[in-house]
Design a protein around this motif. Structure first.
Motif, mmCIF file in Angstrom:
data_model
loop_
_atom_site.group_PDB
_atom_site.id
_atom_site.type_symbol
_atom_site.label_atom_id
_atom_site.label_comp_id
_atom_site.label_asym_id
_atom_site.label_seq_id
_atom_site.Cartn_x
_atom_site.Cartn_y
_atom_site.Cartn_z
ATOM 1 N N HIS A 51 11.653 46.449 111.528
ATOM 2 C CA HIS A 51 9.730 46.728 112.073
ATOM 3 C C HIS A 51 10.022 47.794 110.645
ATOM 4 O O HIS A 51 10.871 48.109 109.509
ATOM 5 C CB HIS A 51 10.825 48.206 112.964
ATOM 6 C CG HIS A 51 9.924 48.768 113.657
ATOM 7 N ND1 HIS A 51 8.802 48.584 114.572
ATOM 8 C CD2 HIS A 51 9.504 49.959 112.882
ATOM 9 C CE1 HIS A 51 7.934 49.305 114.377
ATOM 10 N NE2 HIS A 51 8.054 50.654 113.613
ATOM 11 N N SER A 84 9.055 47.184 120.228
ATOM 12 C CA SER A 84 8.711 45.491 120.317
ATOM 13 C C SER A 84 8.843 45.160 121.931
ATOM 14 O O SER A 84 9.014 44.205 122.842
ATOM 15 C CB SER A 84 9.710 44.606 119.843
ATOM 16 O OG SER A 84 11.559 44.986 120.129
ATOM 17 N N ARG A 89 2.566 46.315 123.233
ATOM 18 C CA ARG A 89 1.771 45.505 122.663
ATOM 19 C C ARG A 89 0.249 45.303 123.653
ATOM 20 O O ARG A 89 -0.710 45.580 123.043
ATOM 21 C CB ARG A 89 2.430 44.103 122.294
ATOM 22 C CG ARG A 89 3.627 43.875 121.402
ATOM 23 C CD ARG A 89 3.698 41.783 122.221
ATOM 24 N NE ARG A 89 4.502 41.783 123.180
ATOM 25 C CZ ARG A 89 5.753 41.255 122.846
ATOM 26 N NH1 ARG A 89 6.731 42.652 122.660
ATOM 27 N NH2 ARG A 89 5.987 41.201 124.474
ATOM 28 N N PRO A 115 6.384 37.915 119.870
ATOM 29 C CA PRO A 115 6.947 39.311 119.643
ATOM 30 C C PRO A 115 7.004 39.300 118.450
ATOM 31 O O PRO A 115 8.047 40.963 117.772
ATOM 32 C CB PRO A 115 7.955 39.066 120.298
ATOM 33 C CG PRO A 115 8.012 37.881 121.081
ATOM 34 C CD PRO A 115 6.466 36.841 121.073
ATOM 35 N N GLU A 116 7.358 38.158 117.085
ATOM 36 C CA GLU A 116 7.579 38.272 116.051
ATOM 37 C C GLU A 116 6.748 39.363 115.514
ATOM 38 O O GLU A 116 7.004 39.561 114.279
ATOM 39 C CB GLU A 116 7.606 37.437 115.270
ATOM 40 C CG GLU A 116 8.777 36.089 116.072
ATOM 41 C CD GLU A 116 10.173 36.989 115.934
ATOM 42 O OE1 GLU A 116 10.544 37.344 114.749
ATOM 43 O OE2 GLU A 116 10.924 36.993 116.514
ATOM 44 N N ALA A 118 5.364 42.386 116.368
ATOM 45 C CA ALA A 118 5.720 43.554 116.240
ATOM 46 C C ALA A 118 5.421 43.843 114.732
ATOM 47 O O ALA A 118 5.014 45.989 114.237
ATOM 48 C CB ALA A 118 6.844 43.884 117.180
ATOM 49 N N SER A 119 6.320 43.698 113.761
ATOM 50 C CA SER A 119 6.359 44.428 112.491
ATOM 51 C C SER A 119 5.729 44.432 111.838
ATOM 52 O O SER A 119 5.140 44.537 110.329
ATOM 53 C CB SER A 119 7.386 43.537 112.265
ATOM 54 O OG SER A 119 8.258 44.621 112.997
#
Length: 133
Positions: A51, A84, A89, A115-116, A118-119
């Motif tokens: 994150h 995440s 999202r 989902p990758e 998210a950061s």
């Protein structure tokens, strides 16, 4: 353009978490993975970005880093998991739709199915003003 500062949380190969700050996230992660990052991450690579938080100044990033370092590992994991999730999202998608409706522009395309992302941060511009998400 003003530099963005990042506070980041890495997961080391031994399962521990490391928190740091930088103004060049990709370069800093590469340094950690090559053994030239922080003393703590040497021998604990490869590291994975879990994150990151964006800050407008080194001062605010340093204050946030100190705050995060005071959290327990469980607290950090809980924070990472919250951001995440599908819910976060969806919230981000709603913010992006609102910005588009208001005339903000970005060159970055967000794949909400991954989902990758998210950061990952997104830079938006309108009339010379900038927003970082």
């Amino acid at each position: 353009m003003k530099k963005i500062w990042f506070v980041y949380i890495l997961e080391c190969s031994d399962g521990t978490l490391y928190t740091g700050i930088t103004n060049d996230l990709e370069k800093r992660i590469a340094a950690h993975n090559s053994g030239k990052g922080a003393k703590y991450t040497k021998g604990r690579g490869p590291v994975v970005l879990k994150h990151c938080f964006m800050h407008p100044s080194k001062s605010s990033a340093s204050k946030r880093e100190i705050e995060i370092k005071s959290w327990t590992k469980e607290g950090k994991i809980s924070h990472i998991e919250y951001w995440s999730t599908e819910r976060s999202r969806i919230m981000l998608s709603e913010v992006i739709d609102f910005l588009k409706e208001q005339g903000w522009k970005t060159d970055w395309k967000l794949d909400m199915s991954n989902p990758e992302n998210a950061s990952t941060y997104i830079i938006w511009e309108k009339d010379g003003d900038i927003i970082y998400l």
